[in-house]
Write an enzyme that holds these catalytic residues in place. Structure first.
Site, PDB file in Angstrom:
ATOM      1  N   HIS A 241       0.811  -1.216   0.000  1.00  0.00           N
ATOM      2  CA  HIS A 241       0.000   0.000   0.000  1.00  0.00           C
ATOM      3  C   HIS A 241       0.849   1.274   0.000  1.00  0.00           C
ATOM      4  O   HIS A 241       0.346   2.353  -0.252  1.00  0.00           O
ATOM      5  CB  HIS A 241      -0.981   0.003   1.184  1.00  0.00           C
ATOM      6  CG  HIS A 241      -0.368   0.240   2.525  1.00  0.00           C
ATOM      7  ND1 HIS A 241      -0.211  -0.760   3.461  1.00  0.00           N
ATOM      8  CD2 HIS A 241       0.103   1.373   3.125  1.00  0.00           C
ATOM      9  CE1 HIS A 241       0.327  -0.264   4.563  1.00  0.00           C
ATOM     10  NE2 HIS A 241       0.524   1.033   4.378  1.00  0.00           N
TER      11      HIS A 241
ATOM     12  N   ASP B 281       0.095  -7.729   1.334  1.00  0.00           N
ATOM     13  CA  ASP B 281       0.483  -6.334   1.525  1.00  0.00           C
ATOM     14  C   ASP B 281       1.999  -6.175   1.552  1.00  0.00           C
ATOM     15  O   ASP B 281       2.562  -5.459   2.387  1.00  0.00           O
ATOM     16  CB  ASP B 281      -0.141  -5.760   2.800  1.00  0.00           C
ATOM     17  CG  ASP B 281      -0.091  -4.231   2.818  1.00  0.00           C
ATOM     18  OD1 ASP B 281       0.125  -3.629   1.752  1.00  0.00           O
ATOM     19  OD2 ASP B 281      -0.252  -3.636   3.909  1.00  0.00           O
TER      20      ASP B 281
ATOM     21  N   SER C 222       4.605   2.594   7.997  1.00  0.00           N
ATOM     22  CA  SER C 222       4.279   1.450   7.138  1.00  0.00           C
ATOM     23  C   SER C 222       5.478   1.058   6.273  1.00  0.00           C
ATOM     24  O   SER C 222       6.094   1.896   5.626  1.00  0.00           O
ATOM     25  CB  SER C 222       3.093   1.795   6.237  1.00  0.00           C
ATOM     26  OG  SER C 222       1.904   1.912   6.980  1.00  0.00           O
TER      27      SER C 222
END
Length: 364
Positions: free
Chosen positions: A163, A193, A308
């Protein structure tokens, strides 16, 4: 009672052929007999003092009990001194047996620039692993986002979250020493992911060590390194608070079924982080209709938007997870209030099992 003491002759017993040795009284209750010189004779037994020639005064009489105690004390002191001396000699021999080269090599810490005293500390882990963590800036038609990544090869292979780079038309990577590189997507796996990117014209980078997430235990200390809110190289610490959490995240921002955004792209507020679901509830925004669920490590190490794709690290400096989601409560104005100790990371064993597929360029 009649005294039958016999008179004695003036020179009986005969005068000894040497000068008698006189005792030296050092303190009350202790008498020391000095060793003889030249003649090798021993001091006479305790008893009545012998007559001596010359003007020197006679030594005071010493009782047999006191003399024995003095001799016993000196013997004990001699034995103790011998024992201590022997131990000291052994210690000196052991210390001098090791050469300086041997001592220097035994204190070195293999594979890291962290001193031995820093091993197992947050400062030591941060110093050792920070050069392997990068900041990723991804630009797309919907805007620009910031995330983190982990260097896994010296020539610039970097693992991050899907992402972070999904839909990006341009990717820029900044290393811990301030150098900036362009990067290309090698492969991505939206179901997990995960994504793999490669820096252009990079060499000599410090690769991170991948650990074993199957050995992670609840309560184990961990360190998180990333670029929250664009603050490169931020270090936080905490523990692993749970294992095997079922976390659901959106697969891609390009989710026309979710609606909104230019050309069907979803417009995420970067201040809210990536949306995810847990326990049937949605956090940090709508996840849309295209979703994926994975087992995650839960940590209370502070994670914020921008973490992230960064690293969750054990106290041996090994990567045990890729940080991927965090819960951040929203205020009435819609902005976030920061980390509340609910962060999630993809286990590193999931990454290791997926690396070959990512390197092949395939997208699952």
């Amino acid at each position: 009672m009649t005294d039958h003491t016999q008179p004695q002759q003036p020179y009986y017993p005969p005068r000894p052929p040497y000068e008698p040795v006189r005792p030296i009284t050092t303190e009350p209750g202790t008498t020391v007999w000095p060793s003889g010189s030249g003649g090798g004779h021993t001091p006479p037994p305790a008893g009545p003092s012998y007559a001596t020639a010359g003007p020197a005064p006679a030594a005071p009489p010493v009782s047999r009990r006191r003399a024995k105690r003095g001799v016993g004390l000196m013997a004990a002191v001699a034995i103790a001194a011998a024992a201590i001396g022997g131990g000291t000699a052994t210690l000196v021999q052991q210390l001098t047996a090791d050469s300086p080269a041997t001592a220097a090599s035994s204190s070195a810490v293999s594979g890291t620039n962290v001193s031995a005293s820093s091993t197992g500390t947050v400062a030591g882990v941060a110093e050792a692993v920070s050069p392997s963590i990068v900041e990723i800036s991804a630009s797309s038609t919907s805007g620009k986002s910031t995330g983190s990544g982990v260097i896994i090869t010296g020539d610039g292979e970097i693992v991050t979250n899907n992402h972070v780079i999904s839909g990006a038309s341009d990717i820029s990577v900044r290393t811990s020493d301030g150098r900036t590189y362009g990067a290309e997507v090698v492969g991505k796996d939206p179901d997990k992911d995960l994504a793999l990117i490669k820096l252009r014209d990079a060499s000599g980078l410090k690769a991170a060590t991948l650990g074993d997430s199957s050995r992670v235990k609840v309560g184990e200390e961990v360190v998180a390194i990333g670029s929250p809110e664009g603050l490169t190289g931020t270090v936080t610490s905490g523990i692993v608070s749970a294992l095997d959490r079922d976390v659901t995240v959106a697969k891609d921002p390009e989710d026309s079924a979710g609606g909104g955004g230019q050309d069907g792209q979803r417009q995420w507020d970067p201040r809210q982080g990536w949306p995810f679901e847990f326990g049937g509830q949605q956090f940090n925004g709508d996840t849309g209709s295209s979703k994926t669920t994975y087992k995650a490590l839960q940590t209370d190490a502070s994670l914020n938007p921008g973490n992230s794709g960064g690293a969750l690290i054990n106290m041996n400096g090994e990567i045990i997870g890729i940080n991927s989601a965090m819960y951040s409560p929203s205020s009435s104005s819609g902005s976030t209030a920061g980390s509340v100790g609910l962060g999630f990371a993809i286990p590193v064993n999931t990454l290791k099992a997926d690396l070959d597929a990512l390197r092949s360029g395939g997208e699952s």
